[in-house]
Design an enzyme around this catalytic site. Structure first.
Site, PDB file in Angstrom:
ATOM      1  N   TYR A 170      -1.578  -0.975  10.988  1.00  0.00           N
ATOM      2  CA  TYR A 170      -1.883  -1.525   9.659  1.00  0.00           C
ATOM      3  C   TYR A 170      -0.754  -1.157   8.692  1.00  0.00           C
ATOM      4  CZ  TYR A 170      -3.356  -1.469   4.866  1.00  0.00           C
ATOM      5  OH  TYR A 170      -3.365  -1.638   3.503  1.00  0.00           O
TER       6      TYR A 170
ATOM      7  N   SER B  47       0.833  -1.206   0.000  1.00  0.00           N
ATOM      8  CA  SER B  47       0.000   0.000   0.000  1.00  0.00           C
ATOM      9  C   SER B  47       0.865   1.254   0.000  1.00  0.00           C
ATOM     10  CB  SER B  47      -0.894  -0.014   1.247  1.00  0.00           C
ATOM     11  OG  SER B  47      -1.511   1.247   1.440  1.00  0.00           O
TER      12      SER B  47
ATOM     13  N   LYS C 106       2.424  -3.473   6.571  1.00  0.00           N
ATOM     14  CA  LYS C 106       2.783  -3.454   5.146  1.00  0.00           C
ATOM     15  C   LYS C 106       4.285  -3.194   4.995  1.00  0.00           C
ATOM     16  CE  LYS C 106      -1.175  -4.451   3.459  1.00  0.00           C
ATOM     17  NZ  LYS C 106      -1.351  -5.800   2.875  1.00  0.00           N
TER      18      LYS C 106
HETATM   19  C1  WQD Z   1      -9.804   9.050   1.559  1.00  0.00           C
HETATM   20  C2  WQD Z   1     -10.101  10.510   1.873  1.00  0.00           C
HETATM   21  C3  WQD Z   1     -10.436  10.984   4.188  1.00  0.00           C
HETATM   22  C4  WQD Z   1     -14.146   8.735   4.684  1.00  0.00           C
HETATM   23  C5  WQD Z   1      -6.976   4.083   3.500  1.00  0.00           C
HETATM   24  C6  WQD Z   1      -5.789   3.291   3.948  1.00  0.00           C
HETATM   25  C7  WQD Z   1      -5.073   2.749   2.747  1.00  0.00           C
HETATM   26  C8  WQD Z   1      -6.044   1.960   1.920  1.00  0.00           C
HETATM   27  C9  WQD Z   1      -7.221   2.843   1.510  1.00  0.00           C
HETATM   28  C10 WQD Z   1      -5.945  -0.371   2.502  1.00  0.00           C
HETATM   29  C11 WQD Z   1      -9.383  11.002   3.114  1.00  0.00           C
HETATM   30  C12 WQD Z   1     -11.701  11.250   3.396  1.00  0.00           C
HETATM   31  C13 WQD Z   1     -12.995   9.291   4.147  1.00  0.00           C
HETATM   32  C14 WQD Z   1     -15.218   9.580   5.084  1.00  0.00           C
HETATM   33  C15 WQD Z   1     -13.934  11.485   4.389  1.00  0.00           C
HETATM   34  N1  WQD Z   1      -6.518   0.833   2.647  1.00  0.00           N
HETATM   35  N2  WQD Z   1     -12.906  10.644   4.002  1.00  0.00           N
HETATM   36  N3  WQD Z   1     -15.072  10.935   4.906  1.00  0.00           N
HETATM   37  O1  WQD Z   1      -7.377   7.014   4.224  1.00  0.00           O
HETATM   38  O2  WQD Z   1      -6.584   7.452   1.833  1.00  0.00           O
HETATM   39  O3  WQD Z   1      -6.520   5.159   2.717  1.00  0.00           O
HETATM   40  O4  WQD Z   1      -7.832   3.298   2.724  1.00  0.00           O
HETATM   41  O5  WQD Z   1      -4.968  -0.605   1.833  1.00  0.00           O
HETATM   42  O6  WQD Z   1      -4.025   1.922   3.190  1.00  0.00           O
HETATM   43  O7  WQD Z   1      -4.916   4.159   4.632  1.00  0.00           O
HETATM   44  O8  WQD Z   1      -8.707   6.206   2.209  1.00  0.00           O
HETATM   45  O9  WQD Z   1     -11.085   6.289   1.670  1.00  0.00           O
HETATM   46  O10 WQD Z   1     -10.391   6.246   4.119  1.00  0.00           O
HETATM   47  O11 WQD Z   1     -10.029   8.317   2.774  1.00  0.00           O
HETATM   48  O12 WQD Z   1     -13.845  12.709   4.255  1.00  0.00           O
HETATM   49  O13 WQD Z   1     -16.287   9.121   5.574  1.00  0.00           O
HETATM   50  O14 WQD Z   1     -11.495  10.650   2.140  1.00  0.00           O
HETATM   51  O15 WQD Z   1     -10.236  12.006   5.154  1.00  0.00           O
HETATM   52  O16 WQD Z   1      -8.996  12.334   2.888  1.00  0.00           O
HETATM   53  P1  WQD Z   1      -7.268   6.573   2.803  1.00  0.00           P
HETATM   54  P2  WQD Z   1     -10.125   6.710   2.726  1.00  0.00           P
END
Ligand code: WQD
Length: 338
Positions: free
Chosen positions: A151, A126, A155
């Site tokens: 997590y 990741s 990785k």
């Molecule tokens: C994306 C953006 C949030 C939810 C994580 C893991 C990564 C991978 C993907 C496994 C951010 C914003 C999110 C919400 C929001 N997982 N958000 N409201 O954090 O980039 O990555 O998931 O491999 O390893 O770290 O993805 O989709 O959680 O967030 O505003 O209800 O959306 O703040 O900016 P992220 P995400």
């Protein structure tokens, strides 16, 4: 037909990769303990390709069960290892669950795969290993920074374990694929993302809000140093990601790799803000999304998007789908889920 083992093959990225492996003429054996997936995904895969993967409901945390599996399968031509827990927040509260499930299982899989004659190993990694990258876009040589969650640490540790195993076994070949943000669903809408419980990730939460399952999306902060104040990510269509796994596997099976441990970023190279993703949803669904701005989420990086040069030049792979394509496919999947 060459047999490929896919651990976590009933999961979101795993199931899409099984479809692309079957489409490429491989015979697939899925190992999945259904801890974060459902057996119905198997039917979805078969309904797309007409080919029934062999399925083992085996818990990879049980070392003896992993050994028993490989005793019965010494003709495996490759392994793609997806099986792992992946909820960042949960990992902070339950670190030992993550170290046991993500590290022990990797060690047992490696102990057995290295005993096979010629079985290359593809590891699901990741972009989280980069943390808050100093320079954008992020390339494979960008510094690995101290993990922001257990997590993310699993990785980083996983990649180090594989690198050490490759140093010790020059005839063992592996590739780590560092995903950016996988989203979307197969065009058939027969498989897609199935978050259990309240979605932690942005796109599934948007889809469930659009479908009326969730009342309102909370946007975690709009005061970041970005063009619209919300965080930027590289959202890549899961089918593009799946196709890259087949290309990486073939590279190792065909002996085209230059060293026996390689790393590739898999992204589109395009950054999109949270508000841009919301606008994309509104375009593809032709409906407005109910959201509000709330406080920042602990641990979020401001921006992350991939330098795609290495995957393009070495794997001859680039993502083909746009953000709207991916959001459209995710919405089609959400609508048929009802
Ligand atoms: C994306 C953006 C949030 C939810 C994580 C893991 C990564 C991978 C993907 C496994 C951010 C914003 C999110 C919400 C929001 N997982 N958000 N409201 O954090 O980039 O990555 O998931 O491999 O390893 O770290 O993805 O989709 O959680 O967030 O505003 O209800 O959306 O703040 O900016 P992220 P995400």
């Amino acid at each position: 037909m060459k047999k490929i083992v896919v651990t976590g093959g009933l999961g979101f990225i795993g199931s899409h990769t099984v479809v692309e492996l079957q489409n490429s003429g491989f015979e697939v054996i899925i190992i999945d303990n259904l801890s974060n997936s459902t057996i119905s995904v198997l039917d979805g895969i078969v309904s797309i390709t007409g080919q029934i993967p062999t399925f083992y409901n085996t818990d990879l945390k049980q070392k003896a069960d992993v050994e028993a599996f490989f005793k019965g399968h010494n003709d495996i031509a490759g392994v793609i290892h997806f099986a792992a827990s992946k909820a960042v927040g949960e990992s902070v509260n339950e670190p030992l669950l993550y170290y046991e499930n993500n590290i022990n299982t990797l060690v047992y899989m490696l102990q057995n795969t290295t005993q096979l004659a010629h079985a290359p190993f593809i590891f699901s990694s990741s972009c989280t290993v980069y943390g808050e990258a100093k320079a954008l876009p992020i390339s494979e040589t960008s510094p690995i920074q101290p993990a922001l969650s257990p997590y993310g640490n699993t990785k980083q540790i996983g990649e180090e374990i594989i690198s050490d195993v490759c140093k010790a076994n020059t005839n063992f070949n592996a590739i780590a694929l560092r995903y950016f943000n996988p989203i979307g669903s197969h065009e058939s809408a027969k498989i897609g993302e199935l978050p259990l419980g309240v979605p932690q990730n942005l796109v599934p939460f948007i889809m469930q809000t659009g479908a009326g399952i969730r009342e309102q999306l909370s946007v975690f902060g709009d005061t970041y140093a970005t063009q619209d104040g919300t965080c930027i990510r590289d959202y890549i269509h899961v089918v593009d990601l799946a196709k890259a796994h087949v290309i990486a596997l073939k590279r190792l099976i065909d002996g085209e790799n230059t060293t026996n441990y390689e790393v590739f970023n898999l992204g589109t190279g395009q950054g999109s803000s949270v508000l841009e993703v919301i606008k994309s949803f509104e375009r593809v669904s032709n409906q407005s999304l109910n959201y509000k701005i709330v406080d920042k989420r602990e641990g979020d990086v401001v921006a992350a998007y991939a330098n795609t040069t290495k995957a393009k030049d070495v794997l001859k792979w680039t993502a083909q789908s746009s953000l709207d394509d991916a959001m459209r496919s995710a919405w089609k999947w959400q609508q048929q889920l009802k």
